[in-house]
Design an enzyme around this catalytic site. Structure first.
Site, mmCIF file in Angstrom:
data_model
loop_
_atom_site.group_PDB
_atom_site.id
_atom_site.type_symbol
_atom_site.label_atom_id
_atom_site.label_comp_id
_atom_site.label_asym_id
_atom_site.label_seq_id
_atom_site.Cartn_x
_atom_site.Cartn_y
_atom_site.Cartn_z
ATOM 1 N N HIS A 107 0.864 -1.182 0.000
ATOM 2 C CA HIS A 107 0.000 0.000 0.000
ATOM 3 C C HIS A 107 0.897 1.227 0.000
ATOM 4 C CE1 HIS A 107 -1.503 3.255 2.747
ATOM 5 N NE2 HIS A 107 -2.462 3.261 1.857
ATOM 6 N N HIS A 146 12.841 -1.782 3.786
ATOM 7 C CA HIS A 146 13.172 -0.731 4.743
ATOM 8 C C HIS A 146 14.413 0.062 4.342
ATOM 9 C CE1 HIS A 146 10.199 -0.920 7.978
ATOM 10 N NE2 HIS A 146 10.034 -2.183 7.604
ATOM 11 N N ARG A 261 -16.035 9.082 -3.696
ATOM 12 C CA ARG A 261 -16.590 8.047 -4.566
ATOM 13 C C ARG A 261 -16.348 6.682 -3.932
ATOM 14 N NH1 ARG A 261 -14.825 5.049 -9.301
ATOM 15 N NH2 ARG A 261 -16.563 4.799 -10.760
#
Length: 301
Positions: A107, A146, A261
């Protein structure tokens, strides 16, 4: 220092294009479908979804630029002084769900808010970050993720990576299960320190480091053989993703409360998911290892 919303918008639209191109190239089977939409209260966006790909079961990459007369409760909860101001919010938000359980979900989000009222200085800030949700953990993937996150931060302040890494660990926590959603990454919000140009530069660095952080991991794991057991565990763990997004995620709550939306807001949810009552992995299994080693905040670099 001038606040250049048009420059932010131009960057975000280009970022959406570049990420979609990279994901399509990697999938090599399906393309993104685009929906351009308008919001009655002001603004709009373009939503892009790739479904049933060879590598990606579902990938959603959204751009939106919305404005309105009142900030919704989710935006003023931790900044009550903003209540009653008009607002503009721009951002790119994406969630990528690979097909192979050995390839992690990821994400990313980069966004800009500005809240204004007559006779007062505008209040503005940047936010965003990226995080990784593996189903089967690999230390080298976590280190690469990372290290790339740290590289995005280092030119902007020695404290940025440790600060925003810790914030990510704290933010992506399913409090009702006392369980991290994944292995973290970066999360920042309300960032306006050192002026607009500095903060915008940092936002661009985070956005530009997402594909270099994620795609090498997908390329390494996408062809790993798997069976029904791994697929079953992937669908079970995706349930945690749904729980977090619908209960805690600021972006989801802001979108729903501001009349955004719905289809675009909920495109982050995986296409298939599974819940089981009080299930726990058997000791000594790779599934148990995820909980014991990877779903515990730690320093990866």
């Amino acid at each position: 220092m001038a606040i250049d919303i048009q420059a932010v918008k131009t960057y975000l639209l280009d970022l959406q294009d570049r990420i979609c191109t990279a994901i399509e190239r990697e999938d090599a089977k399906e393309k993104f479908r685009e929906d351009a939409w308008q919001r009655a209260e002001g603004g709009g966006g373009r939503s892009r979804v790739l479904a049933e790909g060879a590598v990606f079961e579902q990938a959603g990459v959204n751009f939106s630029h919305v404005f309105g007369t009142d900030l919704p409760a989710s935006a003023t909860a931790h900044r009550p002084e903003l209540a009653g101001r008009s607002f503009q919010a721009l951002g790119v938000s994406l969630v990528i769900h690979p097909r192979n359980p050995y390839a992690p979900t990821s994400h990313a989000n980069v966004r800009f808010f500005m809240a204004e009222k007559p006779g007062a200085e505008p209040v503005w800030w940047f936010g965003g970050g990226f995080d990784l949700t593996p189903y089967y953990g690999f230390e080298e993937d976590c280190v690469h993720w990372h290290k790339t996150a740290k590289a995005a931060c280092d030119p902007f302040g020695a404290d940025y990576y440790p600060r925003f890494k810790k914030w990510c660990d704290q933010y992506f926590l399913l409090k009702h299960r006392n369980e991290p959603r994944g292995i973290g990454g970066l999360f920042f919000d309300d960032l306006s320190e050192k002026g607009f140009d500095h903060c915008f530069g940092f936002l661009k660095s985070v956005g530009d480091h997402y594909i270099p952080a994620y795609l090498p991991i997908v390329q390494k794991r996408k062809a790993t053989p798997y069976g029904e057991r791994e697929r079953d565990f992937q669908l079970y763990r995706r349930g945690r993703y749904v729980e977090f997004n619908l209960v805690y995620d600021r972006g989801t709550l802001f979108g729903l409360q501001s009349g955004g939306r719905t289809e675009s807001i909920l495109m982050s949810l995986p296409p298939l998911v599974k819940w089981r009552y009080d299930w726990k992995p058997a000791p000594g299994t790779p599934e148990a290892k995820l909980y014991e080693i990877f779903l515990k905040p730690r320093d990866w670099v």
